[in-house]
Scaffold this motif. Structure first.
Motif, PDB file in Angstrom:
ATOM      1  N   UNK A 183       0.846  -1.195   0.000  1.00 33.22           N
ATOM      2  CA  UNK A 183       0.000   0.000   0.000  1.00 33.22           C
ATOM      3  C   UNK A 183       0.878   1.240   0.000  1.00 33.22           C
ATOM      4  N   UNK A 184       0.309   2.349  -0.478  1.00 31.13           N
ATOM      5  CA  UNK A 184       1.050   3.614  -0.456  1.00 31.13           C
ATOM      6  C   UNK A 184       1.181   4.110   0.981  1.00 31.13           C
ATOM      7  N   UNK A 185       2.338   4.643   1.352  1.00 30.40           N
ATOM      8  CA  UNK A 185       2.462   5.216   2.692  1.00 30.40           C
ATOM      9  C   UNK A 185       1.724   6.548   2.788  1.00 30.40           C
ATOM     10  N   UNK A 186       1.284   6.879   3.978  1.00 29.19           N
ATOM     11  CA  UNK A 186       0.728   8.204   4.229  1.00 29.19           C
ATOM     12  C   UNK A 186       1.848   9.089   4.764  1.00 29.19           C
ATOM     13  N   UNK A 187       1.537  10.365   4.973  1.00 24.51           N
ATOM     14  CA  UNK A 187       2.580  11.243   5.490  1.00 24.51           C
ATOM     15  C   UNK A 187       2.980  10.867   6.921  1.00 24.51           C
ATOM     16  N   UNK A 188       2.117  10.154   7.657  1.00 19.71           N
ATOM     17  CA  UNK A 188       2.471   9.725   9.015  1.00 19.71           C
ATOM     18  C   UNK A 188       3.649   8.749   8.954  1.00 19.71           C
ATOM     19  N   UNK A 189       3.543   7.718   8.100  1.00 14.18           N
ATOM     20  CA  UNK A 189       4.650   6.770   7.954  1.00 14.18           C
ATOM     21  C   UNK A 189       5.898   7.467   7.425  1.00 14.18           C
ATOM     22  N   UNK A 190       5.705   8.427   6.530  1.00 11.48           N
ATOM     23  CA  UNK A 190       6.845   9.116   5.940  1.00 11.48           C
ATOM     24  C   UNK A 190       7.618   9.921   6.979  1.00 11.48           C
ATOM     25  N   UNK A 191       6.911  10.649   7.824  1.00 11.62           N
ATOM     26  CA  UNK A 191       7.595  11.446   8.842  1.00 11.62           C
ATOM     27  C   UNK A 191       8.231  10.551   9.905  1.00 11.62           C
ATOM     28  N   UNK A 192       7.573   9.438  10.251  1.00 16.00           N
ATOM     29  CA  UNK A 192       8.155   8.506  11.213  1.00 16.00           C
ATOM     30  C   UNK A 192       9.449   7.921  10.667  1.00 16.00           C
ATOM     31  N   UNK A 193       9.452   7.552   9.389  1.00 21.91           N
ATOM     32  CA  UNK A 193      10.651   7.006   8.759  1.00 21.91           C
ATOM     33  C   UNK A 193      11.779   8.028   8.767  1.00 21.91           C
TER      34      UNK A 193
END
Length: 300
Positions: free
Chosen positions: A215-225
């Motif tokens: 699935x595509x990541x959301x900005x939440x996963x992106x900032x956590x990464x």
């Protein structure tokens, strides 16, 4: 424990920040809570905020588009007033390449109102060349039709070879939705949107995430990464092995900090201390679709 990553919710973030300060351990909070970094000196924030988006849009209007008469039109709500004030503040900050400016007008409207003639006429009289709207597409779509009726220079109303410069419409991440074009139609052609994260233009992270999780990541996963990458950088690149050393590394403005999801990270005071600023992604409505805008981010 030499560092803490998270949490996200406002109440939990405040409690964690207080505890991190007692322990002397740096914490990177993943929350938009505006005052989280003021809870304790050990807390940083890595997350999208309305201020970050306002900075990106104001900078684009001033430096790239060279707009001179920028207005703010907001709903008469607590949210609308707060974000309008924020935008007006960052608009007045000098940038490399352009001085700051005061908005030529800050106008409000009542949610649910159906007659926006007076507002449109005020904007026309003010000869505005750009407008920032904090509110969602469903709330601003009725206003756009009145702008067209008052013959403000919306891109869709101009002839292909017209020498008139179209009005620049700008909005935050609530505009990162198909509703913008569905509700605004051709009236939003040329509008610019500040988004916290766009999978297709934010590096290889999105591809790797989708390959792993389907699935595509959301900005939440992106900032956590990216917050994790910052800690990895501090520990392995800057040889910060203690809590204090990691704290100092995160405070630095060094050029070798890792690239974020839309550009270089920097620890800056974007209205709050220890804000790990990552520039917003700019999108533009082109031929009825939101597409990435090839504009370099302008750092605070």
């Amino acid at each position: 424990v030499v560092a803490i990553l998270g949490p996200m919710l406002a109440a939990e973030s405040k409690a964690a920040a207080e505890e991190a300060d007692k322990l002397g351990v740096p914490l990177i909070a993943l929350t938009p809570r505006h005052d989280i970094t003021r809870v304790g000196k050990m807390t940083f924030r890595m997350f999208t905020t309305a201020r970050h988006e306002a900075w990106a849009l104001a900078s684009y209007a001033l430096v790239v588009e060279r707009r001179e008469r920028i207005a703010v039109v907001h709903s008469d709500t607590a949210y609308g007033r707060a974000v309008a004030k924020l935008f007006a503040e960052v608009l007045q900050i000098d940038r490399v390449g352009a001085p700051g400016k005061k908005p030529v007008a800050v106008l409000s409207f009542a949610l649910g109102a159906t007659d926006h003639r007076a507002l449109a006429r005020d904007l026309k009289v003010g000869q505005v060349d750009a407008i920032f709207f904090p509110d969602a597409p469903k709330d601003i779509a009725p206003i756009l039709s009145f702008l067209a009726k008052e013959r403000l220079p919306l891109a869709a109303s101009l002839k292909p070879k017209s020498r008139v410069r179209p009005l620049l419409l700008m909005g935050g991440n609530s505009w990162q939705t198909p509703d913008l074009v569905v509700l605004g139609g051709d009236l939003v052609e040329g509008a610019v949107v500040a988004a916290p994260f766009v999978p297709g233009v934010s590096g290889s992270f999105a591809e790797r995430f989708k390959s792993r999780w389907g699935a595509e990541p959301t900005y939440v996963e992106a900032f956590a990464f990216h917050a994790y990458r910052l800690l990895h950088w501090a520990i392995h690149r800057k040889n910060a092995k203690s809590a204090g050393a990691i704290h100092e590394a995160l405070l630095s403005k060094e050029r070798d900090m890792p690239e974020g999801i839309a550009g270089r990270t920097a620890c800056v005071a974007m209205g709050e201390p220890r804000d790990l600023y990552c520039p917003a992604v700019l999108l533009k409505v082109m031929s009825g679709e939101l597409k990435p805008l090839a504009a370099p981010p302008i750092a605070p």
